[in-house]
Design a protein around this motif. Structure first.
Motif, PDB file in Angstrom:
ATOM      1  N   GLY A 101      13.771  -0.017   1.855  1.00 24.91           N
ATOM      2  CA  GLY A 101      12.427   0.510   1.622  1.00 24.91           C
ATOM      3  C   GLY A 101      12.245   0.285   0.007  1.00 24.91           C
ATOM      4  O   GLY A 101      13.127   0.711  -0.798  1.00 24.91           O
ATOM      5  N   LYS A 102      11.003   0.245  -0.317  1.00 19.30           N
ATOM      6  CA  LYS A 102      10.577   0.154  -1.738  1.00 19.30           C
ATOM      7  C   LYS A 102       9.135   0.657  -2.036  1.00 19.30           C
ATOM      8  O   LYS A 102       8.254   0.381  -1.021  1.00 19.30           O
ATOM      9  N   SER A 103       9.079   1.278  -2.960  1.00 14.59           N
ATOM     10  CA  SER A 103       7.684   1.899  -3.257  1.00 14.59           C
ATOM     11  C   SER A 103       6.339   1.009  -2.895  1.00 14.59           C
ATOM     12  O   SER A 103       6.678  -0.178  -3.603  1.00 14.59           O
ATOM     13  N   ASN A 104       5.470   1.320  -2.321  1.00 17.87           N
ATOM     14  CA  ASN A 104       4.364   0.441  -2.137  1.00 17.87           C
ATOM     15  C   ASN A 104       4.243  -0.418  -1.085  1.00 17.87           C
ATOM     16  O   ASN A 104       3.617  -1.235  -0.674  1.00 17.87           O
ATOM     17  N   PHE A 105       5.630  -0.526  -0.427  1.00 20.62           N
ATOM     18  CA  PHE A 105       5.927  -1.397   0.689  1.00 20.62           C
ATOM     19  C   PHE A 105       6.232  -0.938   1.929  1.00 20.62           C
ATOM     20  O   PHE A 105       6.864  -1.369   2.690  1.00 20.62           O
ATOM     21  N   GLY A 106       6.040   0.261   2.011  1.00 15.42           N
ATOM     22  CA  GLY A 106       6.503   1.280   3.267  1.00 15.42           C
ATOM     23  C   GLY A 106       6.176   0.588   4.579  1.00 15.42           C
ATOM     24  O   GLY A 106       7.051   0.327   5.364  1.00 15.42           O
ATOM     25  N   ALA A 107       4.923   0.129   4.552  1.00 11.73           N
ATOM     26  CA  ALA A 107       4.605  -0.710   5.986  1.00 11.73           C
ATOM     27  C   ALA A 107       5.405  -1.761   6.210  1.00 11.73           C
ATOM     28  O   ALA A 107       5.896  -1.909   7.345  1.00 11.73           O
ATOM     29  N   GLY A 142       0.897  -1.295  -0.090  1.00 14.47           N
ATOM     30  CA  GLY A 142       0.064   0.046   0.095  1.00 14.47           C
ATOM     31  C   GLY A 142       0.937   1.323  -0.041  1.00 14.47           C
ATOM     32  O   GLY A 142       1.830   1.252   0.531  1.00 14.47           O
ATOM     33  N   LYS A 143       0.373   2.152  -1.032  1.00 10.21           N
ATOM     34  CA  LYS A 143       1.034   3.548  -0.800  1.00 10.21           C
ATOM     35  C   LYS A 143       0.809   4.423   0.697  1.00 10.21           C
ATOM     36  O   LYS A 143      -0.144   4.313   1.163  1.00 10.21           O
ATOM     37  N   ILE A 144       1.754   5.049   0.963  1.00 11.80           N
ATOM     38  CA  ILE A 144       1.804   5.792   2.546  1.00 11.80           C
ATOM     39  C   ILE A 144       0.422   6.736   2.433  1.00 11.80           C
ATOM     40  O   ILE A 144      -0.273   6.653   3.298  1.00 11.80           O
ATOM     41  N   ILE A 145       0.142   7.408   1.324  1.00 14.14           N
ATOM     42  CA  ILE A 145      -0.699   8.479   1.454  1.00 14.14           C
ATOM     43  C   ILE A 145      -2.308   7.938   1.491  1.00 14.14           C
ATOM     44  O   ILE A 145      -3.082   8.363   1.910  1.00 14.14           O
ATOM     45  N   ASP A 146      -2.354   6.620   0.809  1.00 11.33           N
ATOM     46  CA  ASP A 146      -3.768   5.875   1.047  1.00 11.33           C
ATOM     47  C   ASP A 146      -3.810   4.944   2.570  1.00 11.33           C
ATOM     48  O   ASP A 146      -4.922   4.358   2.586  1.00 11.33           O
ATOM     49  N   ASP A 179      24.796   9.612  -1.081  1.00 12.31           N
ATOM     50  CA  ASP A 179      24.453   9.020  -2.847  1.00 12.31           C
ATOM     51  C   ASP A 179      23.784  10.296  -3.540  1.00 12.31           C
ATOM     52  O   ASP A 179      23.191  11.288  -2.820  1.00 12.31           O
ATOM     53  N   ILE A 180      24.109  10.302  -4.627  1.00 11.18           N
ATOM     54  CA  ILE A 180      23.326  11.260  -5.514  1.00 11.18           C
ATOM     55  C   ILE A 180      22.613  10.386  -6.814  1.00 11.18           C
ATOM     56  O   ILE A 180      23.205   9.609  -7.335  1.00 11.18           O
ATOM     57  N   ARG A 181      21.442  10.791  -7.002  1.00 11.12           N
ATOM     58  CA  ARG A 181      20.734  10.430  -8.141  1.00 11.12           C
ATOM     59  C   ARG A 181      19.445  11.147  -8.431  1.00 11.12           C
ATOM     60  O   ARG A 181      19.186  12.119  -7.833  1.00 11.12           O
ATOM     61  N   THR A 182      19.008  10.873  -9.719  1.00 16.17           N
ATOM     62  CA  THR A 182      17.848  12.039 -10.233  1.00 16.17           C
ATOM     63  C   THR A 182      16.673  11.351  -9.439  1.00 16.17           C
ATOM     64  O   THR A 182      16.543  10.272  -9.067  1.00 16.17           O
ATOM     65  N   SER A 183      15.700  11.983  -9.877  1.00 12.60           N
ATOM     66  CA  SER A 183      14.262  11.557  -9.148  1.00 12.60           C
ATOM     67  C   SER A 183      13.850  10.583 -10.249  1.00 12.60           C
ATOM     68  O   SER A 183      12.950   9.789  -9.846  1.00 12.60           O
ATOM     69  N   LYS A 184      14.074  10.019 -11.155  1.00 17.60           N
ATOM     70  CA  LYS A 184      13.901   9.219 -12.049  1.00 17.60           C
ATOM     71  C   LYS A 184      14.557   7.864 -11.968  1.00 17.60           C
ATOM     72  O   LYS A 184      14.234   6.991 -12.922  1.00 17.60           O
ATOM     73  N   GLU A 185      15.794   8.174 -11.143  1.00 18.54           N
ATOM     74  CA  GLU A 185      16.314   6.755 -11.029  1.00 18.54           C
ATOM     75  C   GLU A 185      15.719   5.536 -10.358  1.00 18.54           C
ATOM     76  O   GLU A 185      14.847   5.794  -9.493  1.00 18.54           O
ATOM     77  N   ASN A 186      15.727   4.573 -10.927  1.00 14.76           N
ATOM     78  CA  ASN A 186      15.155   3.248 -10.252  1.00 14.76           C
ATOM     79  C   ASN A 186      16.164   2.515  -9.490  1.00 14.76           C
ATOM     80  O   ASN A 186      16.839   2.138  -9.920  1.00 14.76           O
ATOM     81  N   TRP A 187      15.831   2.647  -7.940  1.00 18.11           N
ATOM     82  CA  TRP A 187      16.921   2.188  -6.980  1.00 18.11           C
ATOM     83  C   TRP A 187      16.298   1.155  -5.902  1.00 18.11           C
ATOM     84  O   TRP A 187      15.066   1.348  -5.895  1.00 18.11           O
ATOM     85  N   GLN A 231      12.820   5.292   3.124  1.00 23.26           N
ATOM     86  CA  GLN A 231      13.381   4.926   1.644  1.00 23.26           C
ATOM     87  C   GLN A 231      12.226   4.593   0.982  1.00 23.26           C
ATOM     88  O   GLN A 231      12.235   4.864  -0.039  1.00 23.26           O
ATOM     89  N   ALA A 232      11.299   3.876   1.649  1.00 25.43           N
ATOM     90  CA  ALA A 232      10.176   3.619   0.860  1.00 25.43           C
ATOM     91  C   ALA A 232       9.430   4.984   0.235  1.00 25.43           C
ATOM     92  O   ALA A 232       9.009   4.740  -0.933  1.00 25.43           O
ATOM     93  N   ILE A 233       9.279   5.799   1.041  1.00 21.82           N
ATOM     94  CA  ILE A 233       8.658   7.095   0.541  1.00 21.82           C
ATOM     95  C   ILE A 233       9.352   7.626  -0.339  1.00 21.82           C
ATOM     96  O   ILE A 233       8.944   8.272  -1.195  1.00 21.82           O
ATOM     97  N   ALA A 234      10.865   7.650  -0.187  1.00 21.07           N
ATOM     98  CA  ALA A 234      11.587   8.500  -1.227  1.00 21.07           C
ATOM     99  C   ALA A 234      11.462   7.853  -2.697  1.00 21.07           C
ATOM    100  O   ALA A 234      11.169   8.646  -3.683  1.00 21.07           O
ATOM    101  N   LYS A 235      11.289   6.656  -2.652  1.00 23.77           N
ATOM    102  CA  LYS A 235      11.064   6.043  -3.958  1.00 23.77           C
ATOM    103  C   LYS A 235       9.644   6.023  -4.323  1.00 23.77           C
ATOM    104  O   LYS A 235       9.393   6.472  -5.570  1.00 23.77           O
TER     105      LYS A 235
END
Lengths: 239, 239, 239, 239
Positions: free
Chosen positions: B143-149, B91-95, D231-239, C162-166
């Motif tokens: 951490g990874k997008s959509n898996f913050g929790a 889930g996304k943080i804002i939701d 670390d330094i990356r663009t907002s578009k980087e997949n990490w 880190q999750a939020i960042a992504k």
């Protein structure tokens, strides 16, 4: 009978020597590779007294041709290979000869590349789904004062091992990296530290046979449940 | 006969269920703990059909009193304990409802604290030199997008496990953390993804029995060669 | 004039207080949020004496409604937010009350979730491309004996950050995490350790103003060169 | 006027070239070191047109004597040094010439050792409390398929940098490591990828000037608040 190759074998009572012995007990013909024929012969002799099979190979791990000849000598059937080369190389950066820093990498990492390349080529050619393991250290993960050369070569080896693991997973080749965090209760330290017996008694040195069990555990994993890395230390280690 | 306790047991063909079965085969009386008596009974029944010993305990892992009662019920002889609680919570943080985020931590980490505290107290009281293992995930490390929790609760559990490992090493208590990196070929996914059989066939799901072997491997290590952490994934995992 | 919000503000001569002061000097109206109005007023008064703008907000960071009201009170224009909550919570696992462990996470991580959620929602609604920073510690990266609760909550916060960042990079929202590795030369330690002056003199405590410079550095990065994480320690720190 | 030295300078519109320009703008005489005098002269000329001071030095970073001569030529006053050598070296292990793997390490790590050794010796001799920075990459932290050589040399450099950081902190020498995670919007990629302009437009390439700001930020830190790594990356980087 499958074949195994351990490179970086010194005294019988060391990680390389005991790895050979343990692997041979698990029904492999073991190729015992290292720099000193006298040491290799002691290991080979001991394995044969167990009723198991072993052959010594004298090799300089940083020499491509010697690595290639070793692989040729082994012939078909190789299924398990361990890169166990690379001693600690302490010293401060400002006092360190470039040749010393280089040598640390040559044996600690470059030999690992040469070895891995030829081993993987055999695994691929024979479609073996073999296992290739590397001996790491806590130095693999970070830098520390007075250990710049060792930290650097171990860090180089670890990233290499991880790249190889990912590169040949699709070929069912299992690559692993064992983080040995602390001194081993073997002949190397025995001859170097005056309080060896006390350290063993206090449980401060890693039990070598248990480490060899970890290598066998990694070898025995099937490709639906591979471990890339595990750490090993005594209960007394400060980490 | 030594006793083992696995908490977080769901379907028989899941990591918790198979851990219980495997541990029981290694000559333990196993306490099978989870939320749903029906599931626990199926596991217990299966273990008994193997000729081994098991008992179900219904418990909410986030409830201190229930954890304490469970430990009391088990009595003396506990030597092996596994915290296997905590499902993925996408889930996304804002939701995300705060209660959902909290619940992810309650089961993923807080229950692990309650469990560890009582288990360690028993180990210390009985001077057992026992083993306490935690089930982690790749989420434990980043951490990874959509898996913050989920990332957050798994990261919390991992740091906790590492602190406990260091805190009670001097008491010969072995604490380990298994990074399960990927989906398991078990009933949970079977009922959730439509291409389960295809994934299994393609080797994309982790073989559960092999994972249970890793837990037994950790249990069997002696204190001169402990592993804190190992990762497990299939050869098909992209990491 | 853009608005900034710092939550977790205690004494003027602390990281929260000095962050507010530094951010205000960089031409923001700063909202100074914390639990104790008296402390907040001292910070606000000091900023106003500099000729800059600040307002105090009393808030319990673990209370969703209070967080929401705070965000409402700030109104439009928020561009920079810092989560600076979470003190060290030492103690051994076996001696620790569950409520203490829970409280460590409530302020160290759960409050960070509540805060981040509302801040991100404002950034998205106003299409602000704002910056959200979290204060971490060496505890964020590993577990250590006697610090299980703190390690766990800090690890939870880091993976969350880190999750939020992504998750919100695609919305041009910059999320960062500052690893403060060591004690700060501020009022908290001053009142707690007897050798404070000696430690400052010996360069063993982190200079707070330099830390606030790091936060401003992160804020000022454009989205083609974002830093997620940086560490900060003195030259005397043993790491 | 203090002196700075940047080694690994190629095109003006590259990280090395822009680092020289930025450092010169911060009131340093900059020594612009690299392999190709033509490129160095363009950078030097550009800096002089800014009204700042620069000198070219042709040097092979893997040659100890050349490094020593370079340091001699610079003379006293060196306060800031950057090791910016080491291009990506893709390729699969089984297809890779040993000389290629070696060369990746020679420039990526061994040159960094030679450079660091001589720079640190000058810093110590002159009691300078200087700053020494290394350019890293996401490759510094892990291995990845097809990048074994680059991952290995970058991992080697990172552990070396961390060891040096710890070894000379007591001498007030600040050592840092910048993780550049992604492609740079500079001349190297411009001449190598066909969709360069599109990538720049889409924000997928790192803004070089912002990276140079990070190096200056690290230089300007005082020893009560040092950063080792960012670390330094663009907002578009997949990490």
């Amino acid at each position: 009978m499958k074949k195994a190759l351990v490179i970086g074998v010194g005294p019988l009572n060391g990680l390389g020597g005991q790895l050979c012995k343990k692997i041979a007990q698990n029904n492999f013909e073991v190729f015992v590779a290292g720099r000193t024929i006298k040491s290799l012969n002691i290991v080979v002799e001991n394995i044969r007294q167990d009723g198991n099979k072993a052959k010594p190979i004298v090799v300089d791990t940083t020499d491509e041709n010697q690595i290639k000849n070793m692989i040729k000598e082994i012939g078909s059937g190789l299924d398990f290979a361990v890169y166990n080369v690379g001693n600690n190389t302490p010293g401060k950066i400002i006092d360190m000869e470039p040749s010393y820093f280089r040598q640390s990498w040559e044996s600690g990492c470059f030999g690992g590349f040469l070895f891995a390349k030829e081993v993987i080529k055999v695994f691929l050619k024979e479609n073996t789904a073999g296992t290739l393991l590397f001996t790491g250290a806590s130095a693999s993960l970070r830098g520390k004062s007075n250990f710049g050369a060792f930290n650097s070569s171990k860090g180089a080896l670890r990233n290499l091992a991880q790249a190889i693991a990912k590169e040949y997973a699709e070929n069912s080749i299992h690559v692993g990296h064992v983080i040995v965090d602390g001194g081993l209760a073997g002949d190397r330290l025995k001859h170097r530290v005056s309080d060896f017996d006390e350290r063993v008694k206090d449980g401060k040195l890693i039990d070598i046979e248990s480490v060899t069990d970890a290598y066998m555990f990694l070898y025995n994993q099937n490709k639906n449940a591979w471990t890339f890395e595990l750490d090993i230390r005594t209960s007394k280690e400060n980490w």
